[in-house]
Every structure is written in structure tokens, then in C-alpha cells.
Scaffold this motif. Structure first.
Motif, PDB file in Angstrom:
ATOM      1  N   MET A   1     -21.638 -40.023  23.095  1.00 34.30           N
ATOM      2  CA  MET A   1     -22.563 -38.960  23.539  1.00 34.30           C
ATOM      3  C   MET A   1     -22.981 -38.140  22.320  1.00 34.30           C
ATOM      4  O   MET A   1     -24.061 -38.289  21.799  1.00 34.30           O
ATOM      5  CB  MET A   1     -21.859 -38.042  24.552  1.00 34.30           C
ATOM      6  N   HIS A   2     -22.126 -37.293  21.852  1.00 36.30           N
ATOM      7  CA  HIS A   2     -22.504 -36.508  20.669  1.00 36.30           C
ATOM      8  C   HIS A   2     -22.072 -37.244  19.401  1.00 36.30           C
ATOM      9  O   HIS A   2     -21.249 -38.149  19.446  1.00 36.30           O
ATOM     10  CB  HIS A   2     -21.825 -35.144  20.708  1.00 36.30           C
ATOM     11  N   ARG A   8     -21.271 -36.715  10.999  1.00 39.51           N
ATOM     12  CA  ARG A   8     -22.123 -35.545  10.895  1.00 39.51           C
ATOM     13  C   ARG A   8     -21.890 -34.793   9.588  1.00 39.51           C
ATOM     14  O   ARG A   8     -22.812 -34.497   8.852  1.00 39.51           O
ATOM     15  CB  ARG A   8     -21.882 -34.621  12.086  1.00 39.51           C
ATOM     16  N   SER A  12     -24.883 -35.225   6.057  1.00 40.92           N
ATOM     17  CA  SER A  12     -26.006 -34.320   6.336  1.00 40.92           C
ATOM     18  C   SER A  12     -27.116 -34.525   5.326  1.00 40.92           C
ATOM     19  O   SER A  12     -28.293 -34.395   5.621  1.00 40.92           O
ATOM     20  CB  SER A  12     -25.539 -32.864   6.340  1.00 40.92           C
ATOM     21  N   SER A  16     -31.171 -35.405   6.170  1.00 40.25           N
ATOM     22  CA  SER A  16     -32.413 -34.765   5.759  1.00 40.25           C
ATOM     23  C   SER A  16     -33.353 -35.789   5.133  1.00 40.25           C
ATOM     24  O   SER A  16     -34.558 -35.727   5.285  1.00 40.25           O
ATOM     25  CB  SER A  16     -32.138 -33.612   4.802  1.00 40.25           C
ATOM     26  N   LEU A  18     -33.522 -38.834   6.085  1.00 40.83           N
ATOM     27  CA  LEU A  18     -34.110 -39.538   7.216  1.00 40.83           C
ATOM     28  C   LEU A  18     -35.239 -38.700   7.827  1.00 40.83           C
ATOM     29  O   LEU A  18     -36.257 -39.211   8.206  1.00 40.83           O
ATOM     30  CB  LEU A  18     -33.034 -39.818   8.271  1.00 40.83           C
ATOM     31  N   ASP A  19     -35.010 -37.388   7.919  1.00 42.03           N
ATOM     32  CA  ASP A  19     -36.050 -36.532   8.492  1.00 42.03           C
ATOM     33  C   ASP A  19     -37.392 -36.763   7.840  1.00 42.03           C
ATOM     34  O   ASP A  19     -38.384 -37.052   8.490  1.00 42.03           O
ATOM     35  CB  ASP A  19     -35.700 -35.046   8.293  1.00 42.03           C
ATOM     36  N   THR A  22     -38.682 -40.262   8.423  1.00 43.60           N
ATOM     37  CA  THR A  22     -39.183 -40.514   9.766  1.00 43.60           C
ATOM     38  C   THR A  22     -40.454 -39.724  10.034  1.00 43.60           C
ATOM     39  O   THR A  22     -41.371 -40.208  10.683  1.00 43.60           O
ATOM     40  CB  THR A  22     -38.124 -40.163  10.828  1.00 43.60           C
ATOM     41  N   LYS A  25     -43.086 -41.629   8.739  1.00 40.77           N
ATOM     42  CA  LYS A  25     -43.344 -42.793   9.592  1.00 40.77           C
ATOM     43  C   LYS A  25     -44.184 -42.402  10.790  1.00 40.77           C
ATOM     44  O   LYS A  25     -45.127 -43.079  11.141  1.00 40.77           O
ATOM     45  CB  LYS A  25     -42.016 -43.397  10.064  1.00 40.77           C
ATOM     46  N   TRP A  26     -43.813 -41.300  11.445  1.00 35.03           N
ATOM     47  CA  TRP A  26     -44.602 -40.903  12.604  1.00 35.03           C
ATOM     48  C   TRP A  26     -46.032 -40.626  12.205  1.00 35.03           C
ATOM     49  O   TRP A  26     -46.966 -41.010  12.869  1.00 35.03           O
ATOM     50  CB  TRP A  26     -44.066 -39.625  13.267  1.00 35.03           C
ATOM     51  N   THR A  29     -47.713 -43.818  11.784  1.00 34.71           N
ATOM     52  CA  THR A  29     -48.021 -44.468  13.063  1.00 34.71           C
ATOM     53  C   THR A  29     -49.199 -43.807  13.741  1.00 34.71           C
ATOM     54  O   THR A  29     -50.127 -44.471  14.198  1.00 34.71           O
ATOM     55  CB  THR A  29     -46.818 -44.387  14.017  1.00 34.71           C
ATOM     56  N   ALA A  33     -52.734 -45.491  14.539  1.00 33.05           N
ATOM     57  CA  ALA A  33     -53.328 -45.606  15.874  1.00 33.05           C
ATOM     58  C   ALA A  33     -54.735 -45.039  15.880  1.00 33.05           C
ATOM     59  O   ALA A  33     -55.674 -45.652  16.389  1.00 33.05           O
ATOM     60  CB  ALA A  33     -52.453 -44.883  16.895  1.00 33.05           C
ATOM     61  N   THR A  37     -58.276 -47.178  16.402  1.00 32.86           N
ATOM     62  CA  THR A  37     -59.270 -46.851  17.413  1.00 32.86           C
ATOM     63  C   THR A  37     -60.619 -46.600  16.773  1.00 32.86           C
ATOM     64  O   THR A  37     -61.642 -47.116  17.216  1.00 32.86           O
ATOM     65  CB  THR A  37     -58.855 -45.596  18.194  1.00 32.86           C
ATOM     66  N   LEU A  40     -62.105 -49.867  15.529  1.00 36.50           N
ATOM     67  CA  LEU A  40     -62.643 -50.650  16.627  1.00 36.50           C
ATOM     68  C   LEU A  40     -63.972 -50.060  17.093  1.00 36.50           C
ATOM     69  O   LEU A  40     -64.900 -50.775  17.426  1.00 36.50           O
ATOM     70  CB  LEU A  40     -61.644 -50.683  17.795  1.00 36.50           C
ATOM     71  N   ALA A  41     -63.997 -48.722  17.118  1.00 32.63           N
ATOM     72  CA  ALA A  41     -65.224 -48.076  17.561  1.00 32.63           C
ATOM     73  C   ALA A  41     -66.374 -48.400  16.631  1.00 32.63           C
ATOM     74  O   ALA A  41     -67.490 -48.662  17.054  1.00 32.63           O
ATOM     75  CB  ALA A  41     -65.015 -46.558  17.644  1.00 32.63           C
TER      76      ALA A  41
ATOM     77  N   TRP C  94     -64.475 -55.726  24.489  1.00 33.21           N
ATOM     78  CA  TRP C  94     -63.985 -54.898  23.387  1.00 33.21           C
ATOM     79  C   TRP C  94     -63.554 -53.523  23.887  1.00 33.21           C
ATOM     80  O   TRP C  94     -62.505 -53.003  23.477  1.00 33.21           O
ATOM     81  CB  TRP C  94     -65.016 -54.841  22.257  1.00 33.21           C
ATOM     82  N   GLN C 189     -28.163 -43.641  21.893  1.00 33.32           N
ATOM     83  CA  GLN C 189     -27.103 -42.973  21.124  1.00 33.32           C
ATOM     84  C   GLN C 189     -26.526 -43.909  20.082  1.00 33.32           C
ATOM     85  O   GLN C 189     -26.352 -43.554  18.920  1.00 33.32           O
ATOM     86  CB  GLN C 189     -25.989 -42.511  22.083  1.00 33.32           C
ATOM     87  N   LEU C 199     -38.009 -42.893  15.276  1.00 36.07           N
ATOM     88  CA  LEU C 199     -39.061 -43.898  15.410  1.00 36.07           C
ATOM     89  C   LEU C 199     -38.468 -45.308  15.386  1.00 36.07           C
ATOM     90  O   LEU C 199     -38.882 -46.169  16.143  1.00 36.07           O
ATOM     91  CB  LEU C 199     -40.078 -43.737  14.278  1.00 36.07           C
TER      92      LEU C 199
END
Lengths: 443, 298, 295
Positions: A1-2, A8, A12, A16, A18-19, A22, A25-26, A29, A33, A37, A40-41, C94, C189, C199
Motif C-alpha cells: 500500500m504505502h 522512501r 528521495s 526528484s 523521476l519527477d 516524468t 514525458k507528460w 506526450t 497528441a 491532431t 492530421l488536420a 480521416w 503500487q 506515465l
């Protein structure tokens, strides 16, 4: 769970790292996306770009007049050849239900197509400054050629906000074979004659008159001319439509007309379930020989050619709407359900007006109407009609009378009228309901 | 611990960011505008005229609206019950059958859902036609001509006839969800039950059904919402007729905004009031789903 | 005529006909097959009419026998040319593909977040997004039109695309969330303990297990977008940019419809959806075996 305590505390720093990673990465992403789009447009196989490209003026023309679907493009091509810096974008929707959302949206967005079918909103749009006053733009010499009823229906306070495209008259299409089998001679002249004929036809197991009362505005097409028949005054409904002083649905002429309508329904002249029958269904009933007659307008021959068997197309005939008594005028519904208005606010208004003039020029217009078996709205083109059925129905125009609720709230009279067809209310009560409904809808 | 929570929080917001932004701009704001319109009088051009609760008062006094309200509720509830029960039954049958047949049957049952409601409506309108339609013709052909009816013009039959079409179109979709749900039940539970000596129907009752609770809650609420919002299929078949007998909120508000009820002046404000009521009804459906899901997860 | 009437009365079955409290006797394979085949036959009947009508001669749609005596493919060539089928088919292809892609990405991300991640106001945002499902689509035509106008997105396929994604993603998100909720929390987890960032957890651990969910979303979304009609009709003005459905429906006239051409066009337009469905069905099977391998 934790998390595991050891992990931890000991990592630490790792976390950081990873923070940031990531987060990157977001971001990547999300950007990917969005970019995909967008890409494609951009790669979309779009058609021609919007108006004004390359110095051309674009004139949009919107309607649901499918009768000219196959024949209008040639006319447009010819015009564009003569006017290389004008592009006509014609858009023919299938039905008013497909068309009206697009038109309503365009109006609310302030970008009205240059030429558009105004439906029953011609006058209300005109008063709001959306459609142009064609009396001013075209001048009375141009408008003189149009049948008076088609001009009148779009006119208020001296301004005319649309012109008729396809005129129409209503009549009774009939099947001579069923008549013969039922022993009906000739064409019924009056409503009483029709009731008599209906009794004979019903006895053979066929319906007599196929009519559409769904939506109820189609029922108004049958009923409103009865008011003119009762009063012999084609102006009566025009004034009632606008609820002018002294005109109400509870007036005697209207109640008399309702009683006549009621009498016809009571005599089982119509097929069962009229308020559930749509326009195409009533026509189908006729050309599959389930009914002897069809109450419809002059757009019908084109539809019959498309859908009925060739034998049927050859044999059906058309007769005038019955008169109220022998020798009386056969007042028949005759306004132009199909018209065109011009956008007052569009930048391409002048180009639109030019094209309209071309479209209505005698040779072009008469030819187009003939090719699509439609009834023209101008007298010069009417003289050149070749289709015999259209010719016949055009000849009835002098006895034409109003049947379209253009006034604010007038179409609300349709629902109470439906009760006559359903035999749910007496004419006097329906008249009161009509008055209340229309006043209510006017707001 | 804090780092984990922060990472998780940031991830949470990041993941929902695209959908939320798009929603806010292109859905949320228009919804708010539509709600605002319900308090105005607007014909589509010019500025809306604020009228307070006038539209809602009008709705209470509008006989057509009352009928439409009844039709809407009845339609939504009846279709939900049927469209939950039958697909579940079929999904169960499917899981018992040879796999090849299962795929074919699934595809066939799914096909009505593939065509748009407009097309389905047009098709069924023809089938139901009292004179030309295949239904009445088939009845006559097998000697049951007395049962031939005016399916769509008889006030008593029009709503049931429409419900049949809705069920026909919805079976495939709902069955798909149930099927996926049944497949999603862990097979080890079945094995365990079988080891314990449970019969097949005991397995169904004690393993499959509880496992389907969440899925059923979803199917129920989705069907309810779609029922409250229904429009295309009814409008195409009857236009709300005859004489408003098949009128529902979806068709009525469309008529007010664009159709023949509007006549020469669209009534976008009044129409919006109906969409607000539909929204409230759908809110109820969502609450139903949340409650059912909470109970299932206990 | 309905599947309700397909249950033969002779079966030794006592079932309450209400909702969930359903008992079932051991149902044999052949009995189940019989019922299913009957249901399938009744279900597909109107579609058989659809296809048969597309093969009929022009003026024999009504008043002829159910199986047409003479078959012609004229309607198909007419549908192809008179509606410029190819162009609009590509438009639909498309726009629908892009919509599905966008919806799957956004709804999977958000669905997972709502299902497995904890963050403040999560439920508020979720319920707000659900509001998308609660409004009748026709009531939003004008407001959406005006909103697109103010962003300059009118009359462009990109604008329609954005509209489709925005209004469809919440529903798919709803489905994805439900699927993700069936996955055990321990999975997430464990992955975190192994040192994966959020991600990575999503992408590498959770997503592959959600295949049935994604397949469902793809089917639903493809279908919904492929068949959409009224928004495309209203937002796009240039007829060349229109997708297939609005164009096909312009064949439905107010008083007269060209049935053979219409049904031919519709039959052709159904093919891609069936293909997508069959393809996704395989994903279902693949997903199911994966789903069984948990822990």
C-alpha cells in the motif's frame, strides 16, 4: 500500500529525478497528441478553401429543392464560365429538417448564405434585416413577371423579402382505373360530389383521398384554401395570417370552413391515420394504388417519375380541387413553397443579385423548370412549360389562394386543426383553440 | 511519501488536462450558454431577451410538454429495463455457445447498432407502413391480417412500436458491454466454485452476477440517459406525431428551435428550457449509477 | 417481431422477467444456439431489406415482391458518382480515424487518472465532465456553432474534429475509467515500488491490460463519429469537406426519396464499420486471455 520506508528515505534524490523526467514525458506526450491532431488536420483532404480565395467572389446558395439536384449544376457551370471571377457554391439539403439547423446556425452566427431558401421565415427574417428587400434590389419591372400570389406571400408593408422559385398549385391526383372499378364517372366538381365518389370507392376496399397531415402544417395546406372558398376572397387569409384587426380564427368564415373540413373527414373521404401520414407516405399510398386520389401539390409529378412504375406514371390524371358548390371557383392552394431570399448583410450581395437575375432570365429559368418538371413562378416561363401535368396545374393559378402560415405564430393553428382530422373536437372548439394557440405562439 | 503524493497529483492533473480543457471550451461553456438561454427569449438573431423563469412557467402550462414529459420518462425507463435484460440474457447465452457461432451471432446482433438512428428510423418507418410495410404484409401472408395495425399512427401503439426499434438498435451495443464484462470475470473464481461443487447455475448466480454489478450499473445509467435524450429515431419515424402522441422532450425542443412548431420564429429560449430539464433527468441517472456502483463495490 | 417473442413456451424454464434477479436452469448449447439464431434472423431482417432494395430497379421499390425478380447494380454506380462517394468516404475516414485516435488517447489518460490516481477535486472534475453526457445534442447546436465561430473554427474539418473529440471523449473516459477500476490497485503500487514514474506505470503496465476497454472505445467511437450527421451538416459549409452521412441523407427528400441509390450508398458506408468491429473483436479475445493472467 504505502511505500517501503527504506526505499522512501534512501531514494528521495532518485524521486526528484523521476519527477522532472516524468514531467518532461507528460509534456512530450501531450505535445505529441496535440501535434498529431494538428498534423492530421493539416493533411486533411479538404476541398476548396473559403470565399475570396484568389480574388474570386463566392456566392453560396442553400436550399432543399431536390427537384433541381441534377439539373442545377449545369446552369451554374454555364454562369461561372461567363463570369470567371464568381464561384457559386450550391448546397442542396435533403429535407427542411436537414436544412433548417444549418440556416438557423448561420443566421445566429451572422454569416447568412448569399442566396437561401427562407422557408416560412421570409417575412420575419426580412423585418430583422437579414433578407434584402428585393423590390428595391430588383425593381418592379423584374418582379412584374412573377405571379402576383408568389410576390404577395413574401411582401409586408410594401417590402418584398423573397421571390418564388417553384410555384405550386394543389390538386387531386387520381387513378382512373380505381375510379372505373368503383363506378365513379368523370371528375367530382364539388365537395359533395367528392363525398359521393368516396362512398363508392371505399366500398371497393380502397382509400379515397390520400393526404398527409404529419406535420400538421400539411393539413393547413388543405384547410386554409377552404376559408377562401367560403368567403370567395383570397385576401382573407392573408389578413388572418397577420392577425390584422378584425380577423380572428373564431370568425364565422373560419368556423364555416372548419365545419366543411369536418364534414369531409366524417364522410371518410381520407385514409385512416391521416395525422400519422407523412408526405412521402401519402404519395406512396397513391402510386401503389392503395388510394384512388392524392391531395398534393405540383411537386408531385417529378417524384412520381422517380419512384412510381412507368405504367402508373402514364395513367394517372389530375383534377382541380373541388369547389364549394356547383359553378363556384375552384379555389386552390397556390403559393410558392419554394422561394429564394438574398442576404442583406453579405459582402457578396451584388454578385448574388446578378446570379439571381441570370437564373430567372427567361431562357435559363424556363429550361431549368422544364428539365426538372417543376412549376415556374414567372408568367413568361409558365407559358413555355412542356410537361402536360405541370401545364395543367399552372393553368389553375388564376384561382389560386393562400395556404402557407407566414405570419408570426400562424403555424400553431395546425395542431388544433389536427383534431378535426382525428375527429376529436368540434369545429367551434377547434376555432377557439386555433386563436389561442396562434396568439400564444406570437408571444 | 509527500513526493509520491505530489507526483501522483501532478500526474492526475496532467492526465486529465487535455480532456478538461477541450471540455471546458467546447462543451462546458456551450452548456452554460444553453442554460442561460433557457432564461431568455431568443429567435436566433439579435440579442437574447432575459425573461427569468417565464419559459419554465410556460412549460408547466403547456399540454404538449406534459405529454412529452410522460413519453420521455416512459420511454427511458421501459427501454432501459428491456435493453438491460435482453442483452444480458443474450450475452449469457453467447458465453455458452460454440465460439465460431458466437462471433457470427455477435456480429449480426451488433449490426443494427452500426447504422445510424436516422437510417434505422427510415427503415422501420417503411416496415411499419400500414399499407406497404413488410410487417403488415407478413401478417397478412400468414393469415394474421386482423392483427395488422397502424403501428405509427395509432396513438396507443406508436410509443411501443418506437420502443421496439430502440431495443432492436441497442441490443448489440449493450450486449457487447455485458459480454466484455462476463469475459472480465476472473476464471479462477469459476474454477474455485467448481471445485467447491457448485452447479452451473450456482456459478452463474454467485460468480457471474456479482461480477456484473458494476457493468450493469453502467448499462442502466447509459440507457437511461440515452432514453431521456432520445431524438433522431422518433423524429424520423413520426416527427413526434400523430398529433404529438410520440412527442418527447428531444423532439419537442428540436421542433421549437428548427422545426415546424417554430413556424416563422425559432424559439431557442423555450427549447433550451427543455434541454435543462433533460439534463436534470440525466443527472438523476448518473446518481443512480453512482449509487449502484457504490453498493456493488462494498 | 421483437426478440421478446423468441422464447419458445415449451422450454422447462421458469424465469422472472424482471431485471437482475434472474434464475437460469442449465442451458444446453443447442437450446442457446437456437434462440440466438432466431434472434439474429429477426434482427438482421430489416438490413436484408436494405441490401435487397439497393439491388432493385428504380421504380420497383414498392409493390414488388420481397426478393426482387431482377437485380441491377445500377444504384451502386449511381450512388458512387452522383454523391461523389469516394471523396466523402475519404473525408469520413480521416475525420473518424483522427477522432478515434484523439478520443482514445485523452480518454485513456483521464480514465486511468480518475480510476487510479488521487488528486484534489478529482470527483468535481469527473462529475463536470459527465455533464457532457447529459445534454441533448440538438440543444447544443447553436451554442456550439457560436463557440466554434468565436475561435474561427467554423467551416473547417479541423474544427469539426475538435468538436467531435471534445464532445465524445468524456463518454469514452467514463468507459475507460470503469475498465481501469476493475484492475487491482496493487498493480499500480507494485509498479511504483519498482521505480516507475506515473506515465510509465500507465503506459507500460496498466494500458496493455485494458485492451478490451480500448477495443470497446474504438468500436463505440468509430461508430458514433462515422454516423454523425447533424453537426457535420451545420458546421461545415463547403460541400467538398462534408463527411459521408450528410451527403447520403441529402438523398432523402421531403416528398420523394431515391431508395435504391440511398440504400446502395448506405450499404457501402456500413462496410468500414463492420471491418472495424470484426478487427476489434480479435482484440477482445486477445485481451481476455491477457486479463486472465493477473497477479
Amino acid at each position: 500500500m504505502h511505500g517501503n520506508n527504506a526505499a522512501r528515505n534512501g531514494s528521495s534524490f532518485m524521486r526528484s529525478q523521476l519527477d522532472r523526467r516524468t514531467l518532461l514525458k507528460w509534456g512530450a506526450t501531450g505535445a505529441a497528441a496535440a501535434a498529431t491532431t494538428g498534423l492530421l488536420a493539416a493533411c486533411a483532404p479538404t476541398g476548396s478553401s473559403g470565399s475570396g480565395s484568389g480574388g474570386k467572389t463566392t456566392v453560396r446558395m442553400w436550399s432543399w429543392y431536390t427537384e433541381q439536384k441534377d439539373t442545377l449544376p449545369a446552369v451554374i457551370k454555364a454562369y461561372e464560365a461567363k463570369h470567371p471571377n464568381v464561384k457559386i457554391e450550391s448546397r442542396i439539403f435533403g429535407t427542411p429538417d436537414q436544412y433548417l439547423p444549418a440556416l438557423t446556425a448561420a443566421v445566429s452566427g451572422g454569416d447568412v448564405p448569399e442566396i437561401f431558401a427562407p422557408h416560412v421565415r421570409a417575412i420575419t427574417y426580412g423585418e430583422q434585416g437579414i433578407s434584402a428587400d428585393l423590390k428595391k434590389e430588383f425593381g418592379s419591372s423584374f418582379l412584374k413577371d412573377f405571379f402576383p400570389s408568389t410576390n404577395q406571400e413574401y411582401t409586408k408593408n410594401g417590402k418584398q423579402y423573397a421571390v418564388g422559385w417553384e410555384a405550386q398549385t394543389f390538386g387531386l391526383f387520381y387513378n382512373p382505373d380505381i375510379f372505373a372499378a368503383a363506378g365513379v364517372d368523370g371528375e367530382p366538381e364539388t365537395w359533395d360530389d367528392l363525398i359521393e365518389a368516396a362512398a363508392k370507392i371505399n366500398a371497393t376496399g380502397k382509400a379515397s383521398v390520400s393526404i398527409s397531415c404529419n406535420p400538421t402544417t400539411s393539413a393547413l395546406d388543405f384547410f386554409l384554401p377552404l376559408i377562401t372558398q367560403v368567403t370567395d376572397d383570397p385576401e382573407y387569409y392573408l389578413k388572418l395570417d397577420q392577425l390584422e384587426k378584425g380577423y380572428a380564427y373564431t370568425n364565422k368564415p373560419v368556423v364555416d370552413a372548419l365545419e366543411l373540413n369536418d364534414k369531409i373527414v366524417k364522410a371518410k373521404v381520407f385514409q385512416p391515420g391521416t395525422t400519422g401520414t407523412s408526405g412521402d407516405q401519402s404519395s406512396q399510398l397513391f402510386y401503389t394504388e392503395g388510394a384512388a386520389m392524392l391531395f398534393a401539390g405540383s411537386w408531385t409529378p417529378q417524384g412520381l417519375i422517380q419512384n412510381a412504375s412507368p405504367e402508373f406514371v402514364k395513367k394517372y390524371k389530375i383534377m382541380k380541387t373541388p369547389a364549394i358548390k356547383s359553378g363556384a371557383r375552384h379555389w386552390t392552394a397556390d403559393q410558392a413553397g419554394a422561394g429564394f431570399a438574398v442576404s442583406e448583410t453579405s459582402k457578396a450581395k451584388d454578385a448574388a443579385l446578378e446570379f439571381m437575375k441570370y437564373l430567372y432570365s427567361e431562357d435559363v429559368y424556363a429550361d431549368l423548370m422544364n428539365k426538372s418538371n417543376s412549376m415556374p413562378s414567372t408568367q413568361s416561363a409558365a407559358q413555355r412549360v412542356t410537361n402536360p401535368q405541370i401545364k395543367l396545374m399552372t393553368s389553375w393559378l388564376p384561382d389560386g389562394c393562400p395556404h402557407i402560415p407566414f405570419g408570426a405564430g400562424s403555424s400553431a393553428a395546425g395542431d388544433p386543426l389536427g383534431k378535426i382530422f382525428d375527429q376529436k373536437e368540434s369545429p367551434a372548439a377547434v376555432a377557439k383553440e386555433m386563436q389561442a394557440a396562434v396568439v400564444n405562439a406570437r408571444g | 511519501m509527500w513526493k509520491l503524493q505530489r507526483t501522483e497529483r501532478l500526474a492526475g492533473y496532467g492526465f486529465v488536462l487535455p480532456i478538461t480543457v477541450l471540455f471546458a471550451i467546447f462543451v462546458g461553456y456551450p452548456i452554460l450558454f444553453a442554460i442561460y438561454l433557457s432564461f431568455t427569449r431568443w429567435s436566433g438573431f439579435g440579442t437574447p431577451q432575459f425573461t427569468g423563469f417565464a419559459n419554465y412557467t410556460r412549460m408547466f402550462n403547456d399540454p404538449v410538454a406534459a405529454g412529452a414529459f410522460l413519453n420521455t420518462i416512459v420511454f427511458a425507463v421501459v427501454t432501459t429495463i428491456i435493453q438491460t435484460a435482453i442483452p444480458l440474457f443474450i450475452a449469457v447465452l453467447l458465453s455458452r455457445v460454440w465460439k465460431g457461432l458466437s462471433v457470427v451471432i455477435r456480429t449480426i446482433l451488433f449490426i443494427p447498432g452500426i447504422i445510424s438512428f436516422v437510417v434505422s428510423g427510415v427503415l422501420w418507418k417503411l416496415i411499419y407502413d400500414p399499407n406497404l410495410g413488410t410487417l403488415n404484409n407478413a401478417l397478412k401472408a400468414v393469415g394474421l391480417g386482423d392483427l395488422a395495425q397502424h403501428w405509427l399512427s395509432d396513438p396507443a401503439l406508436v410509443m411501443p412500436s418506437i420502443i421496439v426499434v430502440s431495443v432492436w438498435a441497442a441490443i448489440g451495443m449493450n450486449m457487447l458491454i455485458f459480454f466484455a464484462g462476463i469475459q472480465g470475470v476472473d476464471p479462477t473464481y469459476y474454477e474455485a466454485a467448481e471445485v467447491d461443487g457448485a452447479s452451473r447455475w450456482q456459478q452463474f448466480w454467485y460468480v457471474t452476477v456479482p461480477g456484473l454489478r458494476v457493468v450493469t450499473a453502467i448499462v442502466v445509467s447509459l440507457n437511461l440517459m440515452n432514453g431521456f435524450k432520445v431524438f433522431d429515431i422518433i423524429y424520423v419515424m413520426t416527427g413526434g406525431g400523430p398529433s404529438h402522441q410520440s412527442e418527447v422532450f428531444g423532439t419537442y425542443l428540436y421542433g421549437l428551435a428548427f422545426g415546424s412548431t417554430a413556424g416563422s420564429i425559432p424559439q431557442l429560449g423555450y427549447g433550451s428550457a427543455f434541454s435543462v430539464v433533460v439534463m436534470l433527468l440525466c443527472g438523476v441517472a448518473v446518481l443512480v449509477q453512482i449509487t449502484l456502483t457504490k453498493r456493488a463495490n462494498r | 417481431m421483437t426478440t421478446l417473442t423468441t422464447k419458445p413456451p415449451t422450454v422447462p424454464f421458469d424465469r422472472p422477467t424482471t431485471g437482475r434477479g434472474r434464475r437460469r436452469m442449465p442451458v444446453g448449447k443447442s437450446f442457446a444456439s437456437l434462440i440466438l439464431i432466431a434472434a439474429a434472423a429477426l434482427t438482421i431482417f430489416p438490413l436484408i431489406w436494405l441490401v435487397l432494395t439497393s439491388l432493385r430497379e428504380q421504380n420497383t421499390v414498392f409493390g414488388g415482391p420481397f426478393i426482387p425478380t431482377s437485380i441491377t447494380f445500377d444504384a451502386y454506380s449511381k450512388a458512387w458518382t452522383s454523391t461523389n462517394f469516394g471523396l466523402h468516404f475519404l473525408n469520413s475516414l480521416w475525420i473518424t480515424t483522427a477522432t478515434v485516435a484523439g478520443v482514445v488517447i485523452f480518454s485513456a489518460l483521464a480514465g486511468y487518472a480518475f480510476a487510479k490516481l488521487r488528486f484534489p477535486f478529482k470527483n468535481v472534475i469527473y462529475v463536470a465532465l459527465l455533464a457532457t453526457l447529459m445534454m441533448p445534442s440538438t440543444s447544443l447546436i447553436i451554442p456550439l456553432y457560436l463557440q466554434l465561430k468565436s475561435f474561427g473554427l467554423l467551416n473547417s474539418q479541423a474544427g469539426l474534429l475538435i468538436l467531435y473529440i471534445s464532445s465524445s471523449a468524456p463518454f469514452s473516459m467514463f468507459l475507460m475509467r470503469a475498465f481501469f477500476q476493475t484492475l487491482p490497485d496493487e498493480l499500480v503500487q507494485a509498479a511504483r515500488i519498482d521505480g516507475a514514474g506515473e506515465l510509465a506505470v500507465f503506459w507500460r503496465v496498466v494500458l496493455p491490460l485494458a485492451r478490451p476497454g480500448i477495443a470497446t472505445v474504438i468500436i463505440f467511437q468509430f461508430l458514433a463519429t462515422w454516423n454523425e450527421f447533424i453537426y457535420a451538416n451545420t458546421v461545415l459549409q463547403n460541400t467538398d469537406e462534408l463527411p459521408l452521412q450528410p451527403v447520403l441523407f441529402s438523398l432523402v427528400g421531403q416528398y420523394a426519396t431515391d431508395w435504391p441509390t440511398l440504400t446502395a450508398g448506405l450499404t457501402m458506408s456500413i462496410v468500414p464499420v463492420i471491418l472495424v468491429y470484426v478487427w476489434m473483436q480479435r482484440q477482445f479475445v486477445a485481451g481476455m486471455t491477457l486479463g486472465a493472467v493477473k497477479n
